[in-house]
Design a protein around this motif. Structure first.
Motif, PDB file in Angstrom:
ATOM      1  N   MET A 123      38.085   4.989  60.421  1.00  0.00           N
ATOM      2  CA  MET A 123      36.679   5.369  60.577  1.00  0.00           C
ATOM      3  C   MET A 123      35.659   4.367  60.657  1.00  0.00           C
ATOM      4  O   MET A 123      34.652   4.866  60.921  1.00  0.00           O
ATOM      5  CB  MET A 123      36.603   6.189  58.885  1.00  0.00           C
ATOM      6  CG  MET A 123      35.729   6.507  58.923  1.00  0.00           C
ATOM      7  SD  MET A 123      35.267   6.959  56.732  1.00  0.00           S
ATOM      8  CE  MET A 123      35.328   5.381  56.103  1.00  0.00           C
ATOM      9  N   LEU A 124      35.846   3.294  60.933  1.00  0.00           N
ATOM     10  CA  LEU A 124      34.894   2.454  60.082  1.00  0.00           C
ATOM     11  C   LEU A 124      34.478   2.035  61.260  1.00  0.00           C
ATOM     12  O   LEU A 124      33.250   1.694  62.167  1.00  0.00           O
ATOM     13  CB  LEU A 124      35.247   1.062  59.446  1.00  0.00           C
ATOM     14  CG  LEU A 124      34.511   1.025  58.219  1.00  0.00           C
ATOM     15  CD1 LEU A 124      35.527  -0.661  57.149  1.00  0.00           C
ATOM     16  CD2 LEU A 124      33.737   2.031  57.694  1.00  0.00           C
ATOM     17  N   ALA A 125      35.562   2.126  62.553  1.00  0.00           N
ATOM     18  CA  ALA A 125      36.074   1.765  64.160  1.00  0.00           C
ATOM     19  C   ALA A 125      34.957   2.879  65.290  1.00  0.00           C
ATOM     20  O   ALA A 125      34.020   2.503  65.873  1.00  0.00           O
ATOM     21  CB  ALA A 125      37.157   1.474  64.491  1.00  0.00           C
ATOM     22  N   GLY A 126      35.679   3.973  64.947  1.00  0.00           N
ATOM     23  CA  GLY A 126      34.686   5.073  65.082  1.00  0.00           C
ATOM     24  C   GLY A 126      33.361   5.256  64.798  1.00  0.00           C
ATOM     25  O   GLY A 126      32.717   5.857  65.659  1.00  0.00           O
ATOM     26  N   ALA A 372      40.278   8.105  66.773  1.00  0.00           N
ATOM     27  CA  ALA A 372      39.891   9.806  67.814  1.00  0.00           C
ATOM     28  C   ALA A 372      38.864  10.196  67.570  1.00  0.00           C
ATOM     29  O   ALA A 372      37.817  11.222  68.324  1.00  0.00           O
ATOM     30  CB  ALA A 372      40.724   9.633  68.815  1.00  0.00           C
ATOM     31  N   GLY A 373      39.276  11.558  66.155  1.00  0.00           N
ATOM     32  CA  GLY A 373      39.002  12.481  65.374  1.00  0.00           C
ATOM     33  C   GLY A 373      37.039  11.663  64.800  1.00  0.00           C
ATOM     34  O   GLY A 373      36.459  12.727  65.285  1.00  0.00           O
ATOM     35  N   VAL A 374      36.958  11.032  64.251  1.00  0.00           N
ATOM     36  CA  VAL A 374      35.446  10.753  64.781  1.00  0.00           C
ATOM     37  C   VAL A 374      35.036  10.837  65.084  1.00  0.00           C
ATOM     38  O   VAL A 374      33.443  11.434  65.141  1.00  0.00           O
ATOM     39  CB  VAL A 374      35.445   8.882  63.107  1.00  0.00           C
ATOM     40  CG1 VAL A 374      33.855   8.853  63.169  1.00  0.00           C
ATOM     41  CG2 VAL A 374      36.232   9.452  62.157  1.00  0.00           C
ATOM     42  N   ILE A 375      35.001  10.127  66.619  1.00  0.00           N
ATOM     43  CA  ILE A 375      34.299  10.106  67.286  1.00  0.00           C
ATOM     44  C   ILE A 375      34.096  11.605  68.151  1.00  0.00           C
ATOM     45  O   ILE A 375      33.251  12.094  68.563  1.00  0.00           O
ATOM     46  CB  ILE A 375      34.790   8.846  68.546  1.00  0.00           C
ATOM     47  CG1 ILE A 375      34.857   7.699  68.101  1.00  0.00           C
ATOM     48  CG2 ILE A 375      33.594   8.438  70.084  1.00  0.00           C
ATOM     49  CD1 ILE A 375      35.997   6.278  69.234  1.00  0.00           C
ATOM     50  N   LEU A 376      35.425  12.235  68.590  1.00  0.00           N
ATOM     51  CA  LEU A 376      35.198  13.678  69.457  1.00  0.00           C
ATOM     52  C   LEU A 376      34.904  14.509  68.390  1.00  0.00           C
ATOM     53  O   LEU A 376      34.516  15.693  68.929  1.00  0.00           O
ATOM     54  CB  LEU A 376      36.736  13.646  70.038  1.00  0.00           C
ATOM     55  CG  LEU A 376      37.214  12.522  70.607  1.00  0.00           C
ATOM     56  CD1 LEU A 376      38.076  12.702  71.245  1.00  0.00           C
ATOM     57  CD2 LEU A 376      35.824  12.206  71.725  1.00  0.00           C
ATOM     58  N   ILE A 377      35.762  14.743  67.169  1.00  0.00           N
ATOM     59  CA  ILE A 377      35.304  15.801  66.136  1.00  0.00           C
ATOM     60  C   ILE A 377      34.025  15.119  65.483  1.00  0.00           C
ATOM     61  O   ILE A 377      33.127  16.349  65.400  1.00  0.00           O
ATOM     62  CB  ILE A 377      36.421  16.352  65.588  1.00  0.00           C
ATOM     63  CG1 ILE A 377      37.686  16.035  66.388  1.00  0.00           C
ATOM     64  CG2 ILE A 377      35.982  17.886  65.051  1.00  0.00           C
ATOM     65  CD1 ILE A 377      39.612  16.384  66.411  1.00  0.00           C
ATOM     66  N   GLY A 382      37.791  13.591  60.743  1.00  0.00           N
ATOM     67  CA  GLY A 382      38.968  12.863  61.581  1.00  0.00           C
ATOM     68  C   GLY A 382      39.733  11.996  60.458  1.00  0.00           C
ATOM     69  O   GLY A 382      40.652  11.371  60.280  1.00  0.00           O
ATOM     70  N   VAL A 383      38.879  11.311  59.787  1.00  0.00           N
ATOM     71  CA  VAL A 383      39.340  11.522  58.098  1.00  0.00           C
ATOM     72  C   VAL A 383      40.267  11.924  57.517  1.00  0.00           C
ATOM     73  O   VAL A 383      41.408  11.441  57.252  1.00  0.00           O
ATOM     74  CB  VAL A 383      38.344  11.119  57.073  1.00  0.00           C
ATOM     75  CG1 VAL A 383      39.353  10.766  55.498  1.00  0.00           C
ATOM     76  CG2 VAL A 383      37.328   9.943  57.776  1.00  0.00           C
ATOM     77  N   LEU A 384      40.571  13.122  57.872  1.00  0.00           N
ATOM     78  CA  LEU A 384      41.500  14.005  57.076  1.00  0.00           C
ATOM     79  C   LEU A 384      42.635  14.594  57.958  1.00  0.00           C
ATOM     80  O   LEU A 384      43.707  14.021  57.845  1.00  0.00           O
ATOM     81  CB  LEU A 384      40.955  15.474  56.969  1.00  0.00           C
ATOM     82  CG  LEU A 384      39.680  16.117  55.832  1.00  0.00           C
ATOM     83  CD1 LEU A 384      39.302  17.406  56.375  1.00  0.00           C
ATOM     84  CD2 LEU A 384      40.958  16.050  54.211  1.00  0.00           C
ATOM     85  N   ALA A 385      42.282  14.204  59.828  1.00  0.00           N
ATOM     86  CA  ALA A 385      43.485  13.826  60.589  1.00  0.00           C
ATOM     87  C   ALA A 385      44.025  12.648  60.075  1.00  0.00           C
ATOM     88  O   ALA A 385      45.482  12.367  60.597  1.00  0.00           O
ATOM     89  CB  ALA A 385      42.826  13.992  61.483  1.00  0.00           C
ATOM     90  N   GLY A 386      43.210  11.684  59.787  1.00  0.00           N
ATOM     91  CA  GLY A 386      44.083  10.601  59.789  1.00  0.00           C
ATOM     92  C   GLY A 386      44.707  10.572  58.667  1.00  0.00           C
ATOM     93  O   GLY A 386      46.451   9.630  58.584  1.00  0.00           O
ATOM     94  N   LEU A 387      44.503  10.951  57.598  1.00  0.00           N
ATOM     95  CA  LEU A 387      45.347  11.021  55.953  1.00  0.00           C
ATOM     96  C   LEU A 387      46.568  11.852  56.023  1.00  0.00           C
ATOM     97  O   LEU A 387      47.597  11.760  55.656  1.00  0.00           O
ATOM     98  CB  LEU A 387      44.405  11.649  55.398  1.00  0.00           C
ATOM     99  CG  LEU A 387      43.203  10.729  54.456  1.00  0.00           C
ATOM    100  CD1 LEU A 387      42.145  11.701  54.148  1.00  0.00           C
ATOM    101  CD2 LEU A 387      44.175   9.635  53.720  1.00  0.00           C
ATOM    102  N   ALA A 388      46.025  12.730  57.082  1.00  0.00           N
ATOM    103  CA  ALA A 388      47.376  14.061  57.368  1.00  0.00           C
ATOM    104  C   ALA A 388      49.231  13.194  57.917  1.00  0.00           C
ATOM    105  O   ALA A 388      50.038  13.066  57.411  1.00  0.00           O
ATOM    106  CB  ALA A 388      47.289  15.253  58.441  1.00  0.00           C
TER     107      ALA A 388
END
Length: 743
Positions: A123-126, A372-377, A382-388
């Motif tokens: 998340m921080l990187a995005g 990628a989720g944080v950047i693109l969506i 993005g956080v939810l996608a990473g947690l999932a």
């Protein structure tokens, strides 16, 4: 804080005062830059720095953490400002602070630590990449676009239409930030962000460059109360939760990271969460950005020597004084310099160190998907996608059951099942077990840390079917007895059990449950033992041996007999790295210059006392010693053992000591207890021989070295301390008293 705490922290002021000034110099440019990137008034960054420093520093649970506006919330704040306006965003910040106070009151802080670090770092990187792309347009003289993709696609045209002076300021700022860490230590005392701002401002003023100036005139005094946001309350509630959870999680994770960098009091996470909540309520009410613990400021604080929360509080006071009294100086800083600082900070959030850490735990996909989720969506998506994905990978690990099978030389099949045996791994487990030929003799090792009912039923059913068809199954569990307890109908506990050493590792080969199998060669047992070590013991001792691989600092020199029944580490409850061991027949210590000459024991004593600097030298004898039996038997007992006869000349002093104790120096010793007496006296004699070494004698007299005699009675498994020689018979004291009723 009580009076004692205040007085204690006042005594650390000589450390905290200079540290607070260093953090203040870092905080001002970063706070302005984050406000710029968030689309909020620039003064909002300074207000948040004041609230984070004073309120969170005073009420928080960490003694050295520094709070303020954070780049990780930039996207959320920018979206809220765009949708609801700045004053409504301030009210949302107040509500988020109230949520944090409630979470802290219900002691929910520890739950934030359950978030995978790969998600947090991703998340921080995005967020950092998004900030860098947006502010790069400002550096180039343009304006940020509405999304990261738009910023990326518009970048080529922005580069073509370069604005000379503005670009030069940005390049100069980044250059200073890059080279500052390579300068001499006394120059680096000035924080790099401040140095970059000063160089950029001075250069632009000297050469009269056409740059965008920052204007804070009247910003601090032009306060307006927070306003009620208008719109879908679901989205407003989501914004409140996002700020509360993201800011809280970052603060708590920062707390944990900072605790590892200092030796002061450990952080109270629930108190920290409550303090952050109150700081957010104050910041929102005053028109500031949301507040969180910031890793850059906190590490700067620790490295500058801060000892208590006074440093964070003072840093907030310096920011307040600066905004009220010296705010006019900010107009000298070019806007492009702040943007370049944010570009540099955003790029640094993509840390190779973080990537290496998550790679070591096979969590790079979680990191990449989150970023990628944080950047693109979007941030939340993005956080939810990473947690999932992290949850799916954890679930996949539960299904990962490995079954290793190999044929032993004696024809038996050895199988090892490793992993967590749950219903998810049953298909793989049954597939591997059914591949075992019917009628085979199977040794099954369960190297598992959990077994649920489904896995037990699958394993137990296979075992019954295999034995019904003429095969045999011997099950050995390397951890707690999951299978044995389940088969007995005992209650199974849900918690996983910690690993423990393999059972009966100390038993001789002849006493183990597989010892009745024929061996094709004598060395097969040794080879099989090394295999068992690799399979069972090596994973348990590897962390210790890795640590000891480049460090050899034993505290004891242990001289004992070569007798196979004496296991030094077993009888002393010691481990790798504790004992520097010398073994020879009869645990003898030849005196310097004695005949026949022997340098092996002398070399060990020399190395132990001059290089290893051991604190204790122990001589350990034992009952039924073959060397002492040969000494009692005289030359006739060693007719066919010439080398042994020459070596045992070093034991003749022990034999003479025994004769002298009987009052008949030349009399034969045929008494039944003569062997035991000689074994004990031999220990005393070797302790005396040790004093004939000059280095040993000097260290003993100086109190730097202790000589200890031990006697191991094999039949009773008792270790006794042998006292120094006295005119009376030697006294033996058990290290541990015998159990009641023992003889």
């Amino acid at each position: 804080m009580d009076t004692t705490t205040v007085c204690s922290e006042m005594r650390t002021l000589r450390y905290d005062l200079p540290a607070s000034l260093v953090v203040f110099l870092v905080a001002v440019p970063l706070s302005l830059g984050i406000a710029l990137a968030s689309g909020a008034p620039l003064a909002a960054g300074l207000i948040a720095a004041v609230a984070g420093g004073i309120v969170a520093g005073w009420l928080g649970g960490s003694s050295v953490q520094v709070s303020g506006p954070t780049a990780s919330l930039t996207l959320v704040i920018a979206g809220l400002v765009h949708t609801y306006g700045w004053q409504a965003t301030c009210l949302i910040t107040i509500l988020a602070g109230g949520v944090q106070v409630l979470l802290g009151a219900f002691k929910a802080a520890r739950a934030a630590l359950a978030v995978s670090p790969a998600v947090v770092h991703g998340m921080l990187a995005g967020v950092g990449i998004i900030i860098a792309l947006a502010q790069l347009h400002v550096v180039l003289g343009g304006s940020p676009q509405h999304s990261a993709l738009a910023n990326l696609t518009q970048l080529p045209s922005q580069i073509i239409a370069l604005h000379g002076h503005k670009v030069m300021v940005g390049v100069l700022t980044v250059t200073v930030l890059l080279i500052w860490g390579q300068l001499p230590k006394h120059v680096k005392a000035i924080p790099a962000p401040l140095a970059a701002m000063l160089v950029a401002a001075a250069t632009a003023w000297i050469f009269g460059w056409n740059v965008t100036r920052i204007d804070l005139s009247g910003a601090i005094t032009a306060w307006a109360p927070p306003a009620l946001p208008h719109g879908d309350w679901h989205q407003i509630a989501l914004g409140v939760l996002l700020i509360a959870l993201l800011a809280g999680a970052e603060s708590l994770l920062c707390c944990v990271a900072i605790d590892s960098m200092h030796t002061g009091p450990r952080a109270d996470l629930d108190r920290e969460l409550r303090g952050q909540g109150i700081a957010n309520m104050v910041s929102g009410a005053l028109g500031g950005l949301p507040v969180a613990g910031v890793i850059i400021r906190s590490t700067t604080n620790v490295r500058a020597g801060a000892r208590s929360r006074c440093s964070a509080i003072l840093h907030g006071l310096w920011v307040l004084l600066f905004a009220l009294c010296l705010g006019w100086t900010i107009q000298l800083i070019p806007m492009e310099a702040l943007a370049a600082l944010l570009v540099f900070t955003g790029i640094k959030t993509v840390s190779l160190g973080h990537i290496r850490k998550v790679h070591g735990h096979n969590e790079v996909p979680v990191y990449a998907v989150t970023m990628a989720g944080v950047i693109l969506i979007g941030l939340a998506e993005g956080v939810l996608a990473g947690l999932a994905l992290a949850a799916l990978l954890a679930l996949r690990r539960l299904t990962r059951v490995s079954v290793d099978k190999r044929q032993e030389p004696d024809g038996r099949l050895h199988a090892t099942i490793s992993g967590s045996l749950t219903f998810l791994g049953v298909p793989r487990l049954t597939q591997e077990l059914r591949a075992i030929p019917a009628g085979a003799a199977v040794d099954l090792d369960l190297n598992i840390d959990f077994m649920d009912n489904a896995a037990f039923e699958a394993l137990h059913s296979w075992r019954l079917d295999h034995e019904r068809l003429g095969g045999t199954v011997t099950i050995d569990e390397l951890h707690d007895e999951w299978y044995t307890m389940a088969a007995a109908g005992a209650r199974m506990y849900p918690a996983k059990s910690p690993p423990k050493p393999a059972r009966h590792w100390w038993l001789p080969w002849t006493h183990r449950h597989r010892a009745d199998r024929p061996a094709s060669a004598a060395e097969c047992r040794l080879v099989r033992g090394t295999q068992e070590f690799h399979r069972r013991t090596a994973p348990l001792v590897r962390p210790i041996l890795t640590e000891l691989a480049h460090r050899h600092q034993p505290s004891h020199l242990f001289i004992t007999c070569s007798d196979s029944r004496i296991v030094p580490n077993l009888i002393t409850s010691s481990g790798p790295g504790d004992l520097f061991t010398v073994r020879n027949i009869g645990n003898l210590v030849p005196r310097p210059g004695s005949e026949p000459s022997d340098d092996s024991v002398a070399a060990a004593i020399e190395f132990a006392t001059r290089v290893l600097n051991v604190r204790t030298i122990t001589v350990c004898g034992h009952s039924g010693c073959g060397a002492m039996t040969a000494l009692l038997g005289g030359p006739a007992a060693m007719t066919n053992l010439p080398q042994l006869g020459r070596w045992l000349r070093h034991g003749e002093a022990s034999l003479a000591r025994l004769r002298a104790g009987n009052g008949e120096p030349e009399s034969p010793l045929d008494a039944p207890d003569a062997l035991e007496a000689l074994c004990r006296l031999n220990v005393q004699q070797q302790l005396e021989n040790l004093r004939s070494y000059r280095r040993v004698d000097e260290q003993v007299q100086a109190g730097r070295l202790t000589l200890v005699g031990l006697y191991f009675d094999i039949a009773s498994a008792q270790v006794q301390v042998v006292t120094p020689p006295t005119p009376a018979a030697p006294v033996q004291t058990p290290l541990l008293p015998p159990e009641p009723g023992s003889r």
